[in-house]
Write an enzyme that holds these catalytic residues in place. Structure first.
Site, PDB file in Angstrom:
ATOM      1  N   HIS A  75      48.445  14.893  55.086  1.00 27.73           N
ATOM      2  CA  HIS A  75      48.371  14.315  56.313  1.00 27.73           C
ATOM      3  C   HIS A  75      48.352  12.786  56.632  1.00 27.73           C
ATOM      4  O   HIS A  75      48.756  12.287  55.638  1.00 27.73           O
ATOM      5  CB  HIS A  75      46.903  15.003  56.817  1.00 27.73           C
ATOM      6  N   GLU A 112      40.111  14.693  56.224  1.00 33.06           N
ATOM      7  CA  GLU A 112      40.815  15.165  55.175  1.00 33.06           C
ATOM      8  C   GLU A 112      41.820  14.105  54.785  1.00 33.06           C
ATOM      9  O   GLU A 112      42.158  13.820  53.679  1.00 33.06           O
ATOM     10  CB  GLU A 112      41.550  16.536  55.402  1.00 33.06           C
ATOM     11  N   HIS A 167      45.015  17.804  48.939  1.00 34.69           N
ATOM     12  CA  HIS A 167      44.534  18.397  50.182  1.00 34.69           C
ATOM     13  C   HIS A 167      43.119  19.031  50.087  1.00 34.69           C
ATOM     14  O   HIS A 167      42.740  19.245  48.874  1.00 34.69           O
ATOM     15  CB  HIS A 167      45.476  19.468  50.665  1.00 34.69           C
ATOM     16  N   GLU A 245      44.239  22.315  46.728  1.00 34.96           N
ATOM     17  CA  GLU A 245      43.287  22.222  47.642  1.00 34.96           C
ATOM     18  C   GLU A 245      41.853  22.045  46.972  1.00 34.96           C
ATOM     19  O   GLU A 245      41.526  22.895  46.561  1.00 34.96           O
ATOM     20  CB  GLU A 245      43.313  23.619  48.626  1.00 34.96           C
TER      21      GLU A 245
END
Ligand code: ZN
Length: 281
Positions: A75, A112, A167, A245
């Protein structure tokens, strides 16, 4: 920190699936890491065979000298203000997906994108000290994108020895734990590196568990491993690549850890160790 708009969070956070997805295309971080003269790591302890330490200096070899690693901080801090650009559809071979997403956040508003940026910078520093050439897929946490297609292309152009997208998930509050996502064969460009990516994924999974103490995901995959064919960042990769993740930002316990810089350093170190195990294998 402001909370991300719910509409955007949904793109990644609520749909467990989405968070892993995005990697975009715009500014290319231009910090091709020089091999700077970081402290060296000696190869083997001298005199392991019982002999005296050699009189002349043994050459100090940094363990990742000559290796190229691309770190993709998931992101971007500016994505929420550019919905048109990040919602643009791009072809990830198995489907069309948004160019990027905003990512999730903790309930208290720690995004995040800020987490992945901080962890990635820490990871870059560690890897450079170990001799690697490191490139990030974005230059800061205030911009937009790049698209997932470009995030993959950056590592491909560099013929990276390994690439990792960083992430953290946004799942139901009772869910916890980390997982590693690896590519599947799709009849596309990623196929030749699916095997190497699985090795990379297992090395990072093992180091992450050992060095962070976080459990395997309680809600995705098996023993911290998941394989997907819907992520552009993986489908389009021609180099060994995985996603981490790191945990569930919507779980109070993990959120508290992610907000702690000392824990983020622990995460970065775990990732560096996993990458190194793979690269030195
Ligand atoms: Zn994400």
């Amino acid at each position: 920190m402001r909370a991300l708009p719910v509409s955007v969070l949904a793109l990644c956070g609520l749909a467990v699936s989405a968070c892993g997805g995005a990697l975009p295309g715009a500014p290319v971080a231009d910090q091709m890491a020089r091999r700077d003269a970081a402290p060296t790591v000696s190869a083997e302890p001298a005199g392991t065979a019982g002999s005296a330490r050699p009189a002349e200096k043994a050459p100090l070899v940094r363990p990742l000298e000559g290796r190229v690693v691309v770190i993709d901080p998931g992101h971007n801090g500016g994505n929420a203000r550019a919905p048109k650009e990040i919602n643009r559809k791009v072809n990830v071979l198995t489907q069309w997906k948004s160019c990027d997403t905003t990512g999730t956040s903790t309930n208290s508003g720690y995004p995040e994108a800020a987490f992945t940026w901080d962890v990635s910078k820490r990871l870059r520093k560690i890897l450079k000290k170990r001799g690697a050439t490191v490139k990030l897929t974005r230059p800061n946490n205030t911009g937009v994108g790049p698209c997932i297609t470009e995030r993959a292309a950056i590592a491909n152009r560099l013929k990276a020895d390994a690439a990792i997208s960083v992430h953290a998930d946004g799942s139901a509050p009772g869910n916890r734990g980390f997982h590693v996502i690896m590519p599947k064969k799709i009849g596309g460009p990623v196929d030749p590196v699916v095997g190497e990516s699985a090795k990379l994924g297992k090395a990072v999974r093992d180091a992450f568990r050992k060095d962070t103490g976080l459990p395997y995901s309680t809600y995705i995959g098996k023993k911290g491993l998941d394989y997907r064919s819907d992520l552009g960042g993986l489908n389009l990769s021609t180099v060994p690549k995985i996603f981490i993740e790191a945990g569930n930002m919507r779980n109070a316990g993990e959120a508290a850890k992610f907000r702690d810089p000392r824990f983020r350093q622990k995460i970065a170190l775990a990732l560096a160790n996993g990458l190194q195990h793979y690269l030195n294998a």
